[in-house]
Design a protein around this motif. Sequence first.
Motif, PDB file in Angstrom:
ATOM      1  N   LEU A   1      46.644  38.688  39.839  1.00 29.87           N
ATOM      2  CA  LEU A   1      45.200  38.810  39.668  1.00 29.87           C
ATOM      3  C   LEU A   1      44.845  40.284  39.469  1.00 29.87           C
ATOM      4  O   LEU A   1      45.372  41.162  40.151  1.00 29.87           O
ATOM      5  N   LEU A   2      43.956  40.527  38.539  1.00 31.17           N
ATOM      6  CA  LEU A   2      43.525  41.883  38.215  1.00 31.17           C
ATOM      7  C   LEU A   2      42.170  42.136  38.856  1.00 31.17           C
ATOM      8  O   LEU A   2      41.203  41.410  38.598  1.00 31.17           O
ATOM      9  N   HIS A   3      42.078  43.178  39.686  1.00 27.60           N
ATOM     10  CA  HIS A   3      40.873  43.476  40.453  1.00 27.60           C
ATOM     11  C   HIS A   3      40.234  44.777  39.978  1.00 27.60           C
ATOM     12  O   HIS A   3      40.873  45.595  39.311  1.00 27.60           O
ATOM     13  N   THR A   4      38.976  44.980  40.362  1.00 26.51           N
ATOM     14  CA  THR A   4      38.321  46.279  40.189  1.00 26.51           C
ATOM     15  C   THR A   4      37.843  46.752  41.556  1.00 26.51           C
ATOM     16  O   THR A   4      37.454  45.940  42.407  1.00 26.51           O
ATOM     17  N   THR A   5      37.860  48.061  41.758  1.00 26.22           N
ATOM     18  CA  THR A   5      37.551  48.599  43.088  1.00 26.22           C
ATOM     19  C   THR A   5      36.102  48.352  43.486  1.00 26.22           C
ATOM     20  O   THR A   5      35.798  48.221  44.670  1.00 26.22           O
ATOM     21  N   VAL A   6      35.192  48.283  42.510  1.00 22.68           N
ATOM     22  CA  VAL A   6      33.772  48.138  42.858  1.00 22.68           C
ATOM     23  C   VAL A   6      33.366  46.685  43.112  1.00 22.68           C
ATOM     24  O   VAL A   6      32.253  46.432  43.563  1.00 22.68           O
ATOM     25  N   SER A   7      34.233  45.743  42.812  1.00 29.01           N
ATOM     26  CA  SER A   7      33.865  44.331  42.997  1.00 29.01           C
ATOM     27  C   SER A   7      35.051  43.534  43.532  1.00 29.01           C
ATOM     28  O   SER A   7      35.455  42.523  42.960  1.00 29.01           O
ATOM     29  N   ARG A   8      35.589  43.984  44.643  1.00 26.14           N
ATOM     30  CA  ARG A   8      36.761  43.337  45.228  1.00 26.14           C
ATOM     31  C   ARG A   8      36.463  41.908  45.685  1.00 26.14           C
ATOM     32  O   ARG A   8      37.368  41.084  45.768  1.00 26.14           O
ATOM     33  N   ASP A   9      35.201  41.601  45.989  1.00 28.75           N
ATOM     34  CA  ASP A   9      34.865  40.265  46.505  1.00 28.75           C
ATOM     35  C   ASP A   9      34.698  39.222  45.404  1.00 28.75           C
ATOM     36  O   ASP A   9      34.595  38.032  45.703  1.00 28.75           O
ATOM     37  N   ASP A  10      34.660  39.632  44.153  1.00 31.32           N
ATOM     38  CA  ASP A  10      34.365  38.678  43.087  1.00 31.32           C
ATOM     39  C   ASP A  10      35.405  37.568  42.998  1.00 31.32           C
ATOM     40  O   ASP A  10      35.063  36.390  42.826  1.00 31.32           O
ATOM     41  N   TRP A  11      36.680  37.928  43.103  1.00 31.13           N
ATOM     42  CA  TRP A  11      37.716  36.903  43.043  1.00 31.13           C
ATOM     43  C   TRP A  11      37.582  35.925  44.218  1.00 31.13           C
ATOM     44  O   TRP A  11      37.735  34.704  44.054  1.00 31.13           O
ATOM     45  N   ARG A  12      37.312  36.452  45.394  1.00 26.42           N
ATOM     46  CA  ARG A  12      37.158  35.571  46.556  1.00 26.42           C
ATOM     47  C   ARG A  12      36.004  34.589  46.342  1.00 26.42           C
ATOM     48  O   ARG A  12      36.115  33.404  46.649  1.00 26.42           O
ATOM     49  N   LEU A  13      34.889  35.079  45.787  1.00 22.96           N
ATOM     50  CA  LEU A  13      33.739  34.211  45.544  1.00 22.96           C
ATOM     51  C   LEU A  13      34.038  33.163  44.476  1.00 22.96           C
ATOM     52  O   LEU A  13      33.641  32.002  44.594  1.00 22.96           O
ATOM     53  N   TRP A  14      34.751  33.580  43.423  1.00 25.72           N
ATOM     54  CA  TRP A  14      35.077  32.616  42.379  1.00 25.72           C
ATOM     55  C   TRP A  14      36.024  31.540  42.919  1.00 25.72           C
ATOM     56  O   TRP A  14      35.858  30.346  42.621  1.00 25.72           O
ATOM     57  N   LEU A  15      37.007  31.944  43.687  1.00 27.06           N
ATOM     58  CA  LEU A  15      37.949  30.982  44.263  1.00 27.06           C
ATOM     59  C   LEU A  15      37.231  29.974  45.158  1.00 27.06           C
ATOM     60  O   LEU A  15      37.552  28.782  45.167  1.00 27.06           O
ATOM     61  N   THR A  16      36.237  30.456  45.908  1.00 29.44           N
ATOM     62  CA  THR A  16      35.445  29.553  46.741  1.00 29.44           C
ATOM     63  C   THR A  16      34.710  28.540  45.871  1.00 29.44           C
ATOM     64  O   THR A  16      34.684  27.334  46.166  1.00 29.44           O
ATOM     65  N   ALA A  17      34.121  29.029  44.776  1.00 30.12           N
ATOM     66  CA  ALA A  17      33.405  28.126  43.863  1.00 30.12           C
ATOM     67  C   ALA A  17      34.342  27.103  43.244  1.00 30.12           C
ATOM     68  O   ALA A  17      33.941  25.973  42.938  1.00 30.12           O
ATOM     69  N   ALA A  18      35.609  27.485  43.064  1.00 33.63           N
ATOM     70  CA  ALA A  18      36.592  26.578  42.465  1.00 33.63           C
ATOM     71  C   ALA A  18      37.280  25.705  43.506  1.00 33.63           C
ATOM     72  O   ALA A  18      38.158  24.899  43.161  1.00 33.63           O
ATOM     73  N   GLY A  19      36.899  25.854  44.784  1.00 34.73           N
ATOM     74  CA  GLY A  19      37.487  25.044  45.849  1.00 34.73           C
ATOM     75  C   GLY A  19      38.891  25.466  46.235  1.00 34.73           C
ATOM     76  O   GLY A  19      39.675  24.647  46.726  1.00 34.73           O
ATOM     77  N   LEU A  20      39.220  26.733  46.044  1.00 37.88           N
ATOM     78  CA  LEU A  20      40.557  27.235  46.349  1.00 37.88           C
ATOM     79  C   LEU A  20      40.515  28.192  47.543  1.00 37.88           C
ATOM     80  O   LEU A  20      39.474  28.779  47.850  1.00 37.88           O
ATOM     81  N   PRO A  21      41.639  28.394  48.235  1.00 41.39           N
ATOM     82  CA  PRO A  21      41.662  29.273  49.412  1.00 41.39           C
ATOM     83  C   PRO A  21      41.519  30.751  49.044  1.00 41.39           C
ATOM     84  O   PRO A  21      41.998  31.193  48.004  1.00 41.39           O
ATOM     85  N   HIS A  22      40.880  31.497  49.944  1.00 40.92           N
ATOM     86  CA  HIS A  22      40.703  32.940  49.738  1.00 40.92           C
ATOM     87  C   HIS A  22      42.033  33.679  49.658  1.00 40.92           C
ATOM     88  O   HIS A  22      42.106  34.765  49.071  1.00 40.92           O
ATOM     89  N   ALA A  23      43.042  33.127  50.293  1.00 43.48           N
ATOM     90  CA  ALA A  23      44.325  33.827  50.383  1.00 43.48           C
ATOM     91  C   ALA A  23      44.888  34.172  49.011  1.00 43.48           C
ATOM     92  O   ALA A  23      45.640  35.135  48.865  1.00 43.48           O
ATOM     93  N   ILE A  24      44.541  33.417  48.009  1.00 40.88           N
ATOM     94  CA  ILE A  24      45.038  33.713  46.658  1.00 40.88           C
ATOM     95  C   ILE A  24      44.563  35.086  46.214  1.00 40.88           C
ATOM     96  O   ILE A  24      45.311  35.851  45.592  1.00 40.88           O
ATOM     97  N   ALA A  25      43.316  35.434  46.549  1.00 34.73           N
ATOM     98  CA  ALA A  25      42.775  36.740  46.163  1.00 34.73           C
ATOM     99  C   ALA A  25      43.412  37.873  46.941  1.00 34.73           C
ATOM    100  O   ALA A  25      43.411  39.026  46.482  1.00 34.73           O
ATOM    101  N   ALA A  26      43.968  37.576  48.124  1.00 37.68           N
ATOM    102  CA  ALA A  26      44.548  38.619  48.963  1.00 37.68           C
ATOM    103  C   ALA A  26      45.986  38.959  48.567  1.00 37.68           C
ATOM    104  O   ALA A  26      46.545  39.942  49.053  1.00 37.68           O
ATOM    105  N   ARG A  27      46.566  38.172  47.678  1.00 40.22           N
ATOM    106  CA  ARG A  27      47.926  38.465  47.244  1.00 40.22           C
ATOM    107  C   ARG A  27      47.965  39.775  46.473  1.00 40.22           C
ATOM    108  O   ARG A  27      46.981  40.222  45.905  1.00 40.22           O
ATOM    109  N   ARG A  28      49.127  40.386  46.461  1.00 43.30           N
ATOM    110  CA  ARG A  28      49.283  41.656  45.758  1.00 43.30           C
ATOM    111  C   ARG A  28      49.023  41.474  44.269  1.00 43.30           C
ATOM    112  O   ARG A  28      49.518  40.547  43.630  1.00 43.30           O
ATOM    113  N   GLY A  29      48.198  42.355  43.724  1.00 38.22           N
ATOM    114  CA  GLY A  29      47.901  42.319  42.301  1.00 38.22           C
ATOM    115  C   GLY A  29      47.775  43.731  41.759  1.00 38.22           C
ATOM    116  O   GLY A  29      48.387  44.660  42.287  1.00 38.22           O
ATOM    117  N   LEU A  30      46.977  43.894  40.742  1.00 36.98           N
ATOM    118  CA  LEU A  30      46.701  45.203  40.177  1.00 36.98           C
ATOM    119  C   LEU A  30      45.215  45.494  40.324  1.00 36.98           C
ATOM    120  O   LEU A  30      44.383  44.606  40.117  1.00 36.98           O
TER     121      LEU A  30
END
Length: 302
Positions: free
Chosen positions: A189-218
Amino acid sequence: MLLPSLNGLRAFEAAARLTSFTLAAAELNVTQTAISHQIRRLEDQLGRKLFIRQNRALTLTREARDYLPAVRAAFEDLRRATARLQRIEHDDRLTVSTTASLATKWLISRVAAFQDANPGLEVRITTSTHLVDFRREEVDLAVRYGRGNWPGLRAHWLMAERLFPVCSPVLLNHANPLREPADLARHTLLHTTVSRDDWRLWLTAAGLPHAIAARRGLTFDFGFMAIQAAVDGLGVALGGAHLVEADIAAGRLMAPFDTELPQDAGYYVVTPEATADTSKIAQFRDWLIASANPATLVAPPG
């Protein structure tokens, strides 16, 4: 309470900065006697001593040291305001401020059309990560993301934004293809420093666990960098619709899932109230709003 003499304040600022009445007099093109008189009058008006005169040395009192930053800031504000006033109707340059990502992925591709239609006006695009301070920065107009409530500024609705995952079509034929949102657990997963929570919010909307966003990415400083990394096949970015539309249209990116994360804010064209109706600003603002894709324009939130 009456304000102190402007000449006295100018003499004080110059003498304090140069630690010399003689040098202050030379800078302001007056005599040293005039500087001494102006500062003495200022001290009488303030009821405070500003300088300690010892032999040939000149030092500030504690009260003067506390007073000096505000005096300097006031003169700087006055200088900038005067410069803005003098160029409002006579300057053929329009300075537009926005984020680096919106400039790179959306605005630059459109501004050539405005320049062609208005060859007498030079558009200068500048980017920053902070909210523009129109009082201190030489900016005529800004495109800001928010809810449109900036006191003292006039905000015109420009467009909404939606977030969704994007990736290179190459990943479809990857060893771990993207067929459903749960497959993201096996991708970078590709992140940006100013919006680190966006992936977590999208995963919630998709019914997926937050842990996916916490995995090592770029992680990147700016959204356009994460989008370019996705184009290069380095992983999956969460892109704003307006930032990825050109890459999707060109086939460089694709949106593998239907789930979108609507934002509770949007982009606004922002100008100071005092200059909002000047010709060049109104002309660019009206063109910019009209150039936004009508299919994506909706009423502002709330």
